[in-house]
Write an enzyme that holds these catalytic residues in place. Structure first.
Site, short mmCIF file in Angstrom:
data_model
loop_
_atom_site.label_atom_id
_atom_site.label_comp_id
_atom_site.label_asym_id
_atom_site.label_seq_id
_atom_site.Cartn_x
_atom_site.Cartn_y
_atom_site.Cartn_z
NE ARG A 63 -3.65 -0.02 2.02
CZ ARG A 63 -4.40 -1.14 2.80
NH1 ARG A 63 -4.15 -1.04 4.04
NH2 ARG A 63 -5.31 -1.92 2.33
CE1 TYR A 64 0.70 3.90 4.53
CE2 TYR A 64 0.97 1.61 5.34
CZ TYR A 64 0.50 2.87 5.58
OH TYR A 64 -0.46 3.14 6.41
NE ARG B 201 5.78 2.51 5.08
CZ ARG B 201 5.23 3.71 5.08
NH1 ARG B 201 4.63 3.54 6.20
NH2 ARG B 201 5.02 4.69 4.27
CB CYS C 24 -2.72 -15.83 16.64
SG CYS C 24 -2.99 -14.94 15.14
CB CYS D 257 -7.87 -10.53 19.44
SG CYS D 257 -5.96 -11.10 19.86
CB CYS E 273 -8.56 -10.60 14.77
SG CYS E 273 -7.21 -10.65 13.62
NE ARG F 285 -3.85 -8.94 8.25
CZ ARG F 285 -2.88 -8.17 9.22
NH1 ARG F 285 -2.39 -9.12 9.81
NH2 ARG F 285 -2.70 -7.03 9.00
CG ASP G 46 -9.10 -2.04 12.46
OD1 ASP G 46 -8.71 -0.44 12.31
OD2 ASP G 46 -8.23 -2.76 12.53
CG ASP H 201 -4.73 0.53 9.65
OD1 ASP H 201 -4.59 1.28 8.38
OD2 ASP H 201 -4.21 -0.29 9.82
CE LYS I 103 -0.25 0.91 10.71
NZ LYS I 103 -0.12 0.15 9.50
#
Ligand code: SF4
Length: 463
Positions: free
Chosen positions: A157-158, A161, A170, A174, A177, A179, A355, A392, A399
């Protein structure tokens, strides 16, 4: 709960060749006002009453005894909570976008006598009774990561990066999340996109990175890089370090917050990350761990020892917290968390606004609630340990500082951001959760035509 004085349990002695001999990690001294929890806290659960500290402090025992389904969880806590609570949990689990996985470490830090309000329970275990209606603009992949993906597991995206999703698993899952479209096992409501951790799947991602000279920085995430094997950490790290234009790498790991004993007892893994960190420094490059503590109750003497080992070995650790209602949305908790992290030589780097993902509205703050917390917190700790409060941007704007919006309608709970360096000419909308709005604003959002008209109007207004 965390900062009380308790009987002590013996730390495991690190006998690794690359750790300085006969030196204890310097992180915890007994006169510290932090006095991180050091009792046999897991013995509050009858099933682990006989588990001694040596066993509990072993990462293999933790992984073997991780709870991975609702019936396993119920067996564990049925004598600690009411039947009504168990039913609430079952109903909540059926609606959740994330599957269950919890380490004994986290499970036994939850205060089961007060589970309704416990900040760790709220992060991982949904209750049907606390669900709030989803905002109509919520998505499963709110950042549009899959739209900016030129190769499997890569989000670019950037300009300089990339995000490299190396695994989909994981040590814990959570609720919030970002994702949830890919991480963990399928749930009743979501079939996940598969991003397994194999060299074959990684190869096109490596080739994409190697063929783009503009990329200097790679975030290795998932899932959680903590669940990659030592040899996989080495494989990814060395491949990227040996790519001439790659200068920086960040391994994203919630693991330090939920399975800290791995650093003490999985020496092969700890050696792999330490070696990479040393190797990077010798090459004039850098490697850091970005971890994810949200509440000071996650921090114990075990955490302090783990962080002490990493600090001694020169591994840089930064924290990315998420602002979560009923978990850390008070000035006192944000301050306690930042101070504890700073004490452990973890830099409190970001606090993310929650998010816009489905199924967890109860955990989201409005933008202005978080802005007020940011203002109240700034100045309480040195600037280099003050986190940036970040949104974000939904739709892939990257961000942004939470204060840096172009326009806001407080009544309708909508905030407009732009991100000229990332996506020129595009506007990004962040919507507050419906439960923070007035009844008339809530009913506005139920009308698709009114929503479309508002979005058109905002685009014209901000131009
Ligand atoms: S550890 Fe990170 S990637 Fe894994 S479920 Fe939690 S937020 Fe998602």
């Amino acid at each position: 709960m965390t900062n009380t004085n308790h009987d002590t349990v013996a730390p495991i002695v690190l006998t690794n060749s690359s750790a300085p001999e006969n030196k204890k990690p310097a992180t915890q001294d007994s006169t510290s006002r932090y006095n991180f929890r050091n009792d046999a806290f897991w013995q509050q659960l009858p099933i682990w009453k006989e588990v001694d500290s040596k066993l509990f402090h072993n990462h293999l025992w933790q992984e073997k005894n991780a709870v991975t389904n609702i019936s396993g969880l119920e067996q564990l806590i049925k004598n600690q909570v009411t039947d009504a609570f168990l039913k609430d949990l079952e109903d909540g689990h059926r609606l959740a976008p994330m599957s269950i996985r919890l380490t004994p470490y986290i499970l036994s830090l939850i205060d089961w006598n007060n589970a309704l309000c416990d900040p760790l329970r709220r992060q991982f275990l949904p209750l049907a009774s606390e669900m709030e209606p989803d905002h109509p603009l919520l998505k499963l992949d709110p950042m549009g990561e899959q739209d900016d993906s030129p190769a499997s597991g890569i989000t670019h995206r950037y300009p300089d990066r990339v995000l490299f999703l190396a695994t989909h698993v994981c040590p814990v899952y959570c609720r919030y999340c970002t994702r949830s479209y890919a991480v963990g096992l399928d749930t009743d409501s979501i079939t996940k996109k598969k991003i397994n951790s194999s060299t074959e799947r990684w190869e096109p991602a490596f080739r994409y990175i190697e063929s783009n000279n503009n990329i200097e920085d790679v975030v290795i995430s998932g899932g959680d890089a903590y669940r990659l094997k030592a040899r996989q950490i080495t494989e990814i790290g060395e491949r990227l370090l040996n790519t001439p234009h790659i200068r920086r790498m960040r391994f994203a790991k919630k693991g330090l917050a939920v399975l800290p004993m791995k650093i003490e007892t999985d020496l092969e893994w700890t050696d792999a990350i330490s070696r990479l960190s040393d190797q990077a420094r010798k090459m004039g490059k850098s490697i850091a761990i970005h971890t994810h503590f949200n509440h000071s109750n996650e921090i114990t003497a075990i955490t302090a020892r783990a962080l002490g080992i990493l600090y001694e070995r020169g591994v840089v650790v930064r924290n990315q917290a998420v602002m979560l209602r009923g978990v850390n949305n008070t000035t006192e908790e944000i301050q306690r968390l930042n101070q504890s992290l700073a004490y452990l030589n973890i830099r409190p780097y970001y606090v993310f606004q929650g998010d816009m993902i489905r199924g967890v509205e109860t955990l989201r703050n409005s933008i202005n609630e978080t802005i007020e917390l940011e203002k109240a917190t700034r100045g309480m700790i040195a600037g280099h340990n003050t986190p940036n409060f970040i949104v974000d941007l939904p739709g892939g704007g990257g961000k942004r500082d939470i204060h840096s919006y172009d326009y806001q309608d407080k009544t309708l709970g909508i905030t407009v951001y732009s991100a000229p360096a990332v996506k020129k000419d595009k506007l990004f909308l962040y919507c507050d959760p419906l439960h923070t709005l007035s009844p008339s604003a809530q009913s506005f959002w139920t009308d698709p035509a009114a929503r479309a008209e508002l979005i058109k109007h905002l685009q014209e207004r901000v131009k």
